[in-house]
Design a protein around this motif. Structure first.
Motif, mmCIF file in Angstrom:
data_model
loop_
_atom_site.group_PDB
_atom_site.id
_atom_site.type_symbol
_atom_site.label_atom_id
_atom_site.label_comp_id
_atom_site.label_asym_id
_atom_site.label_seq_id
_atom_site.Cartn_x
_atom_site.Cartn_y
_atom_site.Cartn_z
ATOM 1 N N GLU A 335 41.051 32.674 44.300
ATOM 2 C CA GLU A 335 41.301 33.745 43.328
ATOM 3 C C GLU A 335 40.127 33.842 42.349
ATOM 4 O O GLU A 335 39.678 34.930 42.001
ATOM 5 N N GLN A 336 39.631 32.680 41.907
ATOM 6 C CA GLN A 336 38.533 32.705 40.938
ATOM 7 C C GLN A 336 37.271 33.278 41.558
ATOM 8 O O GLN A 336 36.572 34.081 40.946
ATOM 9 N N TYR A 337 37.024 32.890 42.808
ATOM 10 C CA TYR A 337 35.834 33.437 43.455
ATOM 11 C C TYR A 337 35.971 34.937 43.657
ATOM 12 O O TYR A 337 35.007 35.692 43.504
ATOM 13 N N MET A 338 37.190 35.378 43.988
ATOM 14 C CA MET A 338 37.424 36.806 44.185
ATOM 15 C C MET A 338 36.990 37.604 42.950
ATOM 16 O O MET A 338 36.307 38.620 43.056
ATOM 17 N N ILE A 339 37.374 37.105 41.745
ATOM 18 C CA ILE A 339 37.005 37.838 40.530
ATOM 19 C C ILE A 339 35.495 37.782 40.303
ATOM 20 O O ILE A 339 34.861 38.802 39.991
ATOM 21 N N ARG A 342 33.962 40.129 42.572
ATOM 22 C CA ARG A 342 34.247 41.510 42.185
ATOM 23 C C ARG A 342 33.312 41.947 41.057
ATOM 24 O O ARG A 342 32.804 43.057 41.048
ATOM 25 N N LEU A 343 33.065 41.029 40.105
ATOM 26 C CA LEU A 343 32.248 41.377 38.944
ATOM 27 C C LEU A 343 30.742 41.333 39.246
ATOM 28 O O LEU A 343 29.993 42.176 38.783
ATOM 29 N N PHE A 344 30.344 40.279 40.000
ATOM 30 C CA PHE A 344 28.897 40.061 40.120
ATOM 31 C C PHE A 344 28.423 40.026 41.564
ATOM 32 O O PHE A 344 27.263 39.745 41.823
ATOM 33 N N GLY A 345 29.324 40.307 42.524
ATOM 34 C CA GLY A 345 28.935 40.268 43.928
ATOM 35 C C GLY A 345 28.161 41.513 44.326
ATOM 36 O O GLY A 345 27.765 42.314 43.470
ATOM 37 N N PRO A 346 27.959 41.687 45.626
ATOM 38 C CA PRO A 346 27.160 42.827 46.100
ATOM 39 C C PRO A 346 27.758 44.188 45.733
ATOM 40 O O PRO A 346 27.025 45.173 45.648
ATOM 41 N N PHE A 393 38.846 51.441 45.917
ATOM 42 C CA PHE A 393 37.774 50.902 46.770
ATOM 43 C C PHE A 393 37.571 49.421 46.470
ATOM 44 O O PHE A 393 37.454 48.589 47.379
ATOM 45 N N VAL A 394 37.554 49.100 45.174
ATOM 46 C CA VAL A 394 37.358 47.696 44.780
ATOM 47 C C VAL A 394 38.514 46.842 45.288
ATOM 48 O O VAL A 394 38.301 45.758 45.835
ATOM 49 N N ILE A 395 39.736 47.346 45.138
ATOM 50 C CA ILE A 395 40.888 46.551 45.581
ATOM 51 C C ILE A 395 40.854 46.351 47.095
ATOM 52 O O ILE A 395 41.022 45.234 47.589
ATOM 53 N N VAL A 396 40.632 47.433 47.840
ATOM 54 C CA VAL A 396 40.743 47.344 49.298
ATOM 55 C C VAL A 396 39.521 46.645 49.895
ATOM 56 O O VAL A 396 39.649 45.625 50.582
ATOM 57 N N VAL A 397 38.348 47.205 49.646
ATOM 58 C CA VAL A 397 37.168 46.752 50.374
ATOM 59 C C VAL A 397 36.606 45.445 49.810
ATOM 60 O O VAL A 397 36.331 44.501 50.548
ATOM 61 N N VAL A 398 36.472 45.397 48.479
ATOM 62 C CA VAL A 398 35.806 44.228 47.900
ATOM 63 C C VAL A 398 36.659 42.966 48.084
ATOM 64 O O VAL A 398 36.134 41.871 48.240
ATOM 65 N N SER A 399 38.009 43.127 48.068
ATOM 66 C CA SER A 399 38.843 41.950 48.309
ATOM 67 C C SER A 399 38.689 41.453 49.741
ATOM 68 O O SER A 399 38.713 40.256 49.990
ATOM 69 N N LEU A 400 38.573 42.393 50.679
ATOM 70 C CA LEU A 400 38.544 41.996 52.085
ATOM 71 C C LEU A 400 37.208 41.400 52.506
ATOM 72 O O LEU A 400 37.158 40.549 53.384
#
Lengths: 460, 179
Positions: A335-339, A342-346, A393-400
């Motif tokens: 969960e922590q990595y997910m956030i 989401r904030l600083f990933g590609p 988009f963030v919820i669907v794609v970035v989580s996956l």
């Protein structure tokens, strides 16, 4: 937007009313029905419809190619197997929700300002749900088998799996579409009778005559009608909340980090109201400029909608904040990595753009001057539309794209066909709206007469 | 019952909603029962003036909703437990919490359909033609005029007397409604 610059005639004195100008029962009827019956269609209608219709052609092209080649023409692959189709589905269904909210919940709360905007907001609901409904079907690898979702006694002896959120979703969305259609049609019956009686041409008389079902305006009929309409509103209000909650179950029932969250149902419902009101403003502002409806859709209506935007936007912002907090508080490294991702990933720029569009810039709505400024409101509404699309988009794609195992991470790049389907669905939405404006009264005529009677009664 | 058979009734036009409500009350007090008032929008107190207060609509919707709820749940129970039992991770076949969303949705669906069809059926709609449409002025009942009709089949209907009563209640004009 040049249309929106057109300043309304309503003055300070008119702000306190939802119906400015000197109207009688007759003139308010004539003004609204003239859009349909006068046959004088503004040039902007033709231009707008032509653009929308070309986009519908693009959509048909994209869908045909999809049926020929399969979902491989989109950018989806493992790990991102839910791409634009699901993003667009959630976006459209969310937009639809404001229509039901305006027509049902504001009716139950006896908010008079709903009267001028409920009809086209309900139409917006229907068309948005129609666009939304396309995507899950297109998204099926084998769309020709979509009817497997329907529980019917098949010769195979196979039945749908009712423990699956996708089944709940199928029921929720199809029932939502049906109930919205019923609600909209019931609202239209007395207005169809008005059009039937006012129409000059034989064809229009017969068409509206059939659609009005022989409505005569009898006092007994009105009583039953009002009772039924009110209870329908009472049924539609919890329905709209349940539909987007169930849409959020599609995500939260899974175990993907970024989806598996109990805040999803309320957070999705607030987001739906937010994006839906943004879309109502996006439609209302050009509409009242082109058809000069400033005395029916007043600045006070826009102001009220802006306030709803501000409130629902704050709930959405709370949702964003809680997602971050819960990721930290859960102590789960995924969960922590997910956030962090989401904030600083590609795809970090998507997240920051979404925060700018949905949280930071809409704070301008605290200022009365912004709420009273039509161009500002129009710009903010467009931004929120974009922001809410990015949120999905963030919820669907970035989580996956980065879940538990780093070796199975991947990137998602939308293809031309993804974009063509998205813009094509916008064209379908706009084209249906243009046809609606031309063929049906876009403001509820009998409810305007009712409002007029009430306001006259008060002034006496 | 002395009315000529060619007459459906008499239709009186009134200037505004208040006059229509008042006239309807007077006509009802005079003992007429086969009457109806027509207006371009719902008017508070108009149906009550004819002593018409209760409708079965809420009951119809309630029954529709209950039937829908039961049907939705029974369908899922039957599918999951009897027709097509699938063992998913050893969970019970009758996993009722998972059946709640669809049950709720089907309840709303049946309630809404019952409401719309019930409202139309109780109103006797669709009815494409009606004798009242034979009066040209009646086309304004959907715009800005207010009408009261006394049917010839009313027991108290006597053409001359009824016409005078309508004039006394302040009718702007009284039309004959051909059958």
């Amino acid at each position: 937007m040049s249309d929106a610059q057109d300043k309304p005639a309503a003055t300070e004195a008119g702000h306190s009313k939802f119906l400015t100008g000197d109207y009688t029962f007759g003139t308010v009827t004539d003004k609204i029905s003239a859009v349909v019956l006068s046959g004088q269609t503004p040039r902007s209608w033709y231009v707008g419809f032509a653009i929308a219709f070309s986009l519908v052609m693009l959509l048909l092209w994209a869908i045909t190619w999809l049926f020929v080649k399969g979902v491989g023409i989109w950018g989806i692959n493992i790990p991102v197997s839910w791409g634009f189709a699901i993003v667009n589905f959630v976006w459209w269904i969310g937009i639809g929700h404001a229509g039901t909210l305006i027509s049902a919940i504001l009716l139950l709360l006896r908010q008079q300002w709903r009267t001028s905007i409920n009809r086209f907001a309900e139409a917006m609901t229907l068309f948005a749900v129609a666009c939304a409904g396309l995507f899950p079907l297109l998204h099926l690898g084998r769309p020709e088998y979509f009817y497997y979702l329907i529980p019917y006694p098949a010769t195979t002896g196979v039945w749908p799996q009712f423990r699956s959120p996708l089944m709940w979703d199928f029921f929720a969305v199809s029932i939502y579409a049906t109930v919205s259609l019923l609600f909209w049609y019931v609202g239209l019956i007395p207005d169809m009778a008005t059009l039937r009686d006012k129409a000059k041409g034989k064809f229009a008389q017969i068409t509206y005559g059939i659609l009005s079902m022989g409505w005569r305006g009898s006092a007994r009929h009105w009583l039953r009608y009002q009772r039924a309409y009110l209870i329908l509103a009472g049924l539609a209000a919890p329905l709209v909340v349940s539909v987007h909650s169930i849409v959020s179950f599609d995500f939260s029932v899974t175990i993907v980090p970024g989806w598996h969250s109990t805040i999803f149902p309320p957070y999705f419902v607030a987001g739906a109201i937010y994006s839906g009101f943004a879309m109502v403003l996006t439609i209302a502002i050009p509409l009242r400029a082109v058809y000069r409806l400033h005395d029916l859709v007043t600045d006070r209506h826009l102001d009220n909608m802006a306030k709803v935007l501000l409130a629902s936007g704050l709930v959405v912002a709370y949702g964003y904040l809680m997602e971050i907090f819960m990721a930290w508080y859960s102590g789960s490294q995924f969960e922590q990595y997910m956030i962090l991702n989401r904030l600083f990933g590609p795809y970090g720029w998507c997240y920051w753009l979404l925060i700018a569009c949905n949280v930071v810039i809409p704070q301008l709505l605290w200022f009365r001057a912004v709420r009273r400024s039509v161009p500002w409101l129009f710009m903010l509404a467009l931004m929120i539309n974009l922001g809410m699309w990015l949120e999905r988009f963030v919820i669907v794609v970035v989580s996956l794209h980065r879940d538990f195992v780093p070796s199975s991470w991947g990137m998602y790049v939308p293809s031309f066909w993804d974009w063509a389907t998205l813009f094509g669905s916008m064209g379908l939405f706009a084209a249906l709206l243009f046809l609606f404006i031309r063929m049906l009264p876009m403001i509820s005529i009998f409810e305007m007469r009712e409002l007029l009677e009430e306001s006259q009664g008060e002034s006496q | 019952m002395t009315a000529p058979t060619s007459l459906y009734g008499l239709l009186a036009e009134f200037a505004d909603p208040e006059e229509l409500v008042e006239a309807t009350q007077q006509v009802h007090q005079a003992g007429y029962r086969r009457i109806d008032a027509f207006s371009p929008m719902p008017i508070e107190g108009l149906a009550e003036a004819m002593n018409f207060r209760r409708t079965k609509i809420p009951l119809v919707i309630l029954i529709g909703g209950i039937v829908g709820g039961i049907a939705g749940y029974v369908l899922q129970y039957w599918v999951a437990v009897i027709a097509y039992p699938v063992n998913i991770g050893g969970r019970p076949l009758h996993s009722w919490p998972a059946f709640i969303p669809v049950t709720f949705e089907v309840t709303i669906l049946f309630g809404a359909i019952a409401g719309v069809l019930g409202m139309l059926a109780l109103n006797g709609l669709p009815r494409p033609h009606h004798p009242l449409f034979g009066v040209p002025a009646f086309s304004h009942a959907s715009r800005d005029r207010f009408f009261l009709c006394i049917e010839a089949s009313d027991e108290k209907f006597v053409e001359q007397e009824t016409r005078e009563l309508l004039h006394r209640t302040g009718a702007k004009e009284v039309f004959d409604v051909p059958r």
